[in-house]
Design a protein around this motif. Structure first.
Motif, short mmCIF file in Angstrom:
data_model
loop_
_atom_site.label_atom_id
_atom_site.label_comp_id
_atom_site.label_asym_id
_atom_site.label_seq_id
_atom_site.Cartn_x
_atom_site.Cartn_y
_atom_site.Cartn_z
N GLU A 11 0.84 -1.19 0.00
CA GLU A 11 0.00 0.00 0.00
C GLU A 11 0.87 1.24 0.00
N ARG A 12 0.40 2.25 -0.72
CA ARG A 12 1.15 3.51 -0.79
C ARG A 12 0.20 4.66 -1.01
N TYR A 13 0.68 5.84 -0.70
CA TYR A 13 -0.06 7.08 -0.91
C TYR A 13 0.62 7.81 -2.06
N VAL A 14 -0.12 8.14 -3.09
CA VAL A 14 0.44 8.74 -4.29
C VAL A 14 -0.06 10.17 -4.44
N GLY A 15 0.87 11.08 -4.67
CA GLY A 15 0.53 12.48 -4.85
C GLY A 15 0.85 13.29 -3.61
N VAL A 16 1.01 14.57 -3.81
CA VAL A 16 1.41 15.46 -2.73
C VAL A 16 0.35 15.52 -1.63
N LYS A 17 -0.91 15.73 -1.98
CA LYS A 17 -1.96 15.85 -0.96
C LYS A 17 -2.08 14.58 -0.12
N ALA A 18 -2.13 13.44 -0.78
CA ALA A 18 -2.27 12.17 -0.06
C ALA A 18 -1.05 11.90 0.81
N TYR A 32 9.02 9.33 -0.78
CA TYR A 32 9.84 9.49 -1.97
C TYR A 32 9.41 10.76 -2.69
N ILE A 33 10.39 11.56 -3.08
CA ILE A 33 10.17 12.81 -3.80
C ILE A 33 10.93 12.74 -5.12
N ALA A 34 10.29 13.16 -6.21
CA ALA A 34 10.96 13.20 -7.51
C ALA A 34 11.81 14.45 -7.62
N ALA A 35 13.05 14.28 -8.00
CA ALA A 35 13.99 15.40 -8.12
C ALA A 35 13.57 16.38 -9.20
N ASP A 36 12.88 15.92 -10.22
CA ASP A 36 12.48 16.81 -11.30
C ASP A 36 11.12 17.48 -11.06
N ALA A 37 10.54 17.28 -9.89
CA ALA A 37 9.28 17.95 -9.54
C ALA A 37 9.57 19.39 -9.13
N ASP A 38 8.61 20.25 -9.31
CA ASP A 38 8.73 21.65 -8.94
C ASP A 38 8.89 21.76 -7.42
N VAL A 39 9.88 22.50 -6.99
CA VAL A 39 10.17 22.66 -5.56
C VAL A 39 8.96 23.25 -4.82
N LEU A 40 8.23 24.13 -5.46
CA LEU A 40 7.04 24.70 -4.82
C LEU A 40 5.99 23.64 -4.54
N VAL A 41 5.97 22.60 -5.34
CA VAL A 41 5.02 21.51 -5.16
C VAL A 41 5.48 20.57 -4.04
N THR A 42 6.74 20.27 -3.97
CA THR A 42 7.24 19.28 -3.02
C THR A 42 7.67 19.87 -1.67
N GLN A 44 6.12 21.36 0.74
CA GLN A 44 5.24 21.00 1.85
C GLN A 44 5.51 19.56 2.32
N VAL A 45 5.72 18.65 1.38
CA VAL A 45 6.02 17.27 1.73
C VAL A 45 7.35 17.18 2.46
N GLU A 72 -0.29 5.79 -14.96
CA GLU A 72 0.19 6.28 -16.26
C GLU A 72 0.51 7.77 -16.25
N VAL A 73 0.49 8.39 -15.09
CA VAL A 73 0.81 9.82 -14.99
C VAL A 73 1.99 10.01 -14.06
N ASN A 74 2.60 11.16 -14.13
CA ASN A 74 3.75 11.48 -13.29
C ASN A 74 3.30 11.62 -11.83
N ALA A 75 4.25 11.35 -10.92
CA ALA A 75 3.98 11.53 -9.49
C ALA A 75 5.14 12.30 -8.88
N ALA A 76 4.83 13.37 -8.16
CA ALA A 76 5.86 14.18 -7.51
C ALA A 76 6.26 13.60 -6.16
N ALA A 77 5.31 12.94 -5.48
CA ALA A 77 5.55 12.40 -4.15
C ALA A 77 4.78 11.11 -3.94
N VAL A 78 5.41 10.19 -3.21
CA VAL A 78 4.78 8.91 -2.87
C VAL A 78 5.23 8.54 -1.46
N ALA A 79 4.33 7.96 -0.70
CA ALA A 79 4.67 7.48 0.63
C ALA A 79 4.28 6.01 0.74
#
Length: 82
Positions: A11-18, A32-42, A44-45, A72-79
């Protein structure tokens, strides 16, 4: 490799809000945080993971992070759930 751990997680939580909600509730083992994600998005995580002392790993790609989650979409953060 970190992507294998994500893909193998039951089980995992996908996306910044989750991810933020799960960290706040102390439901995760690792974030886990993607290095190529926008810093403003990540930001908070990253901030809440540091406050809660949750292990944080940076991976190279939002695309690969999403793929490791089976979506099938990009993810900036996963827990990964405890």
């Amino acid at each position: 490799m970190s992507y294998h751990r994500i893909a193998d997680a039951s089980e995992r939580y996908v996306g910044v809000k989750a991810t933020v909600k799960a960290i706040s509730a102390e439901l995760v083992d690792e974030v886990y945080i993607a290095a190529d994600a926008d810093v403003l998005v990540t930001k908070q995580v990253i901030d809440i993971a540091k406050r809660k002392r949750t292990p944080l790993t940076t991976v190279s790609s939002m695309r690969k992070l999403g793929k490791a989650c089976g979506i099938e979409v990009n993810a900036a953060a996963v827990a990964i759930k405890k």
